[in-house]
Design an enzyme around this catalytic site. Sequence first.
Site, mmCIF file in Angstrom:
data_model
loop_
_atom_site.group_PDB
_atom_site.id
_atom_site.type_symbol
_atom_site.label_atom_id
_atom_site.label_comp_id
_atom_site.label_asym_id
_atom_site.label_seq_id
_atom_site.Cartn_x
_atom_site.Cartn_y
_atom_site.Cartn_z
ATOM 1 N N HIS A 51 40.020 45.672 33.550
ATOM 2 C CA HIS A 51 39.319 44.471 33.080
ATOM 3 C C HIS A 51 38.403 43.905 34.175
ATOM 4 C CE1 HIS A 51 39.044 40.613 30.767
ATOM 5 N NE2 HIS A 51 38.834 40.135 31.971
ATOM 6 N N GLU A 52 38.973 43.670 35.343
ATOM 7 C CA GLU A 52 38.169 43.078 36.427
ATOM 8 C C GLU A 52 37.071 44.037 36.868
ATOM 9 O OE1 GLU A 52 38.469 39.948 36.864
ATOM 10 O OE2 GLU A 52 40.367 39.758 35.771
ATOM 11 N N HIS A 75 34.028 43.429 34.878
ATOM 12 C CA HIS A 75 33.250 42.312 35.431
ATOM 13 C C HIS A 75 32.462 42.774 36.659
ATOM 14 C CE1 HIS A 75 34.743 39.017 32.985
ATOM 15 N NE2 HIS A 75 35.995 39.278 33.285
ATOM 16 N N GLU A 106 32.484 38.540 29.884
ATOM 17 C CA GLU A 106 33.749 38.969 29.297
ATOM 18 C C GLU A 106 33.548 40.163 28.355
ATOM 19 O OE1 GLU A 106 36.306 37.818 30.613
ATOM 20 O OE2 GLU A 106 37.970 38.369 29.305
HETATM 21 ZN ZN ZN Z 1 37.620 38.432 32.342
#
Ligand code: ZN
Length: 501
Positions: free
Chosen positions: A265-266, A269, A295
């Site tokens: 997830h990170e 980003h 996101e």
């Molecule tokens: Zn996030």
Amino acid sequence: MKEKLEELKKRFAVVNDLQRAAAVLGWDQQTYMPPRGASARAEQLATLQKLAHEHFIADENGALLNDLAASAAQLPYDSDDTSLIRVTKRDYDQAKRVPPALVEEMARVASLAFEAWHHARAESNFKLFQPHLEKNVALRIQLANYLGYTDRIYDALLDQYEPQMTTAQVEAIFAPLKKEIVALVRKIAHKADAVDAAVLHREYAEQTQWDFGVQVIKRIGFDFERARQDKSAHPFTTSFALDDVRITTRLSKNFLPSALFGTIHETGHALYDLGGRAELDRTPLAGGASLGAHESQSRLWENVVGRSRGFWQFWFPRLRETFPAQLADQTAESFYRAVNKIAPSFIRVEADEVTYGLHIMLRFEMENALVEGRLQVADVPEAWNAKMKEYLGIVPPDDARGCLQDVHWSYGDLGYFATYLLGSMFAVQLYDKATRDVPAIPEQIARGEFGALLGWLRQNVHTHGRKFTLDELARRVTGEPLQSRSYVAYLKKKFGEIYQV
Ligand code: ZN
């Protein structure tokens, strides 16, 4: 025009440096700072943020922006220079409405509130956090009143994270989405036993989890020459420059998805920040279009890719080599099903793809009630638990697993949560378009190759920095406004197949 533009860019570069320096301090606070550094850090952050704000709202900047606005209008809407002036003028007009003393106060209170939240969560004692949250809410109400709004007070706060999106727009998107999700959750509840996820709760050595995560994200495209990963209580990504991006993760010995999917997830980003263009670095256009856009990148890699069957066709044999004892009885297919188990749960960041949206709607609704005065901070735990019962049918056993779980309110980040769900929706809308443009993407993912998808995202999304709003970006890239249709279709297809509903 050229000279004035250069002057403006030089002035904004100073603002950027101050903001990025504050980001370094904020990153350090959440990763390495000893606990007793907190009060000094609060002052340092307040000073830097006040300085950045003062430099940004300088009258000279306003004059330059006004002078440049006319000539910028002659250039194409999406040119770097026109976009810089358009986006910054909006930022400037907003920032100008906020007194520096309020910015300083919000930063100071937030720093102390973060420390209080940390203790409150560790002890699961909301009372320790309550006075800090009360201050944060009061300051955000002040902020919203300074910023101004036409319809709802929450609009002013939402706009900070999702520019030009209104509360009413979000409600209009969420209401039908909630019906679809609740219906799907109910159908799946009748078949709860169809997926066994016990494997995820076996014991996995933390260092080995960390090493496997690093292997995965390197292959996806995370560049350790330009970025690094550390540990923190709440995973996050922050960026100090185009070539210096930071992600954090947290490890849980008895829950494999926490670090694994958190790391992916990170990384989503980070790839957005790393995919920017050098020309935009150190300008106000550096970074992502909005938090929702940001996101969309993290959720795309975490869920649409990371929880896909193809992804695990490639990675499962490698994971089983890493944890042979724990995974001896598993296949790529059983593991794929396990990481896609749908079950109401307490913790948002560990929620499955279907119930996740309900966690967001709960927070979005509560924040609205807080700033509109319909809910008192003292009543937050009770209100939280009531909504959990209503939407997910479960009640957190304590506040650590309830209203104290997220870091956002400690920072006073009210208006933020909706962007998570908007991003989840946009992730699917983008992926659908990417695979229409490059049909080989799914097969490549199943071979552990991610270059085509990352390249498509860089070219269509990352390269624009902050030029466009989320809705502008959606129209530009996918040919239609931000919508939930693709997201609902994706959830129904994927989980309809897994659960046979
Ligand atoms: Zn996030």
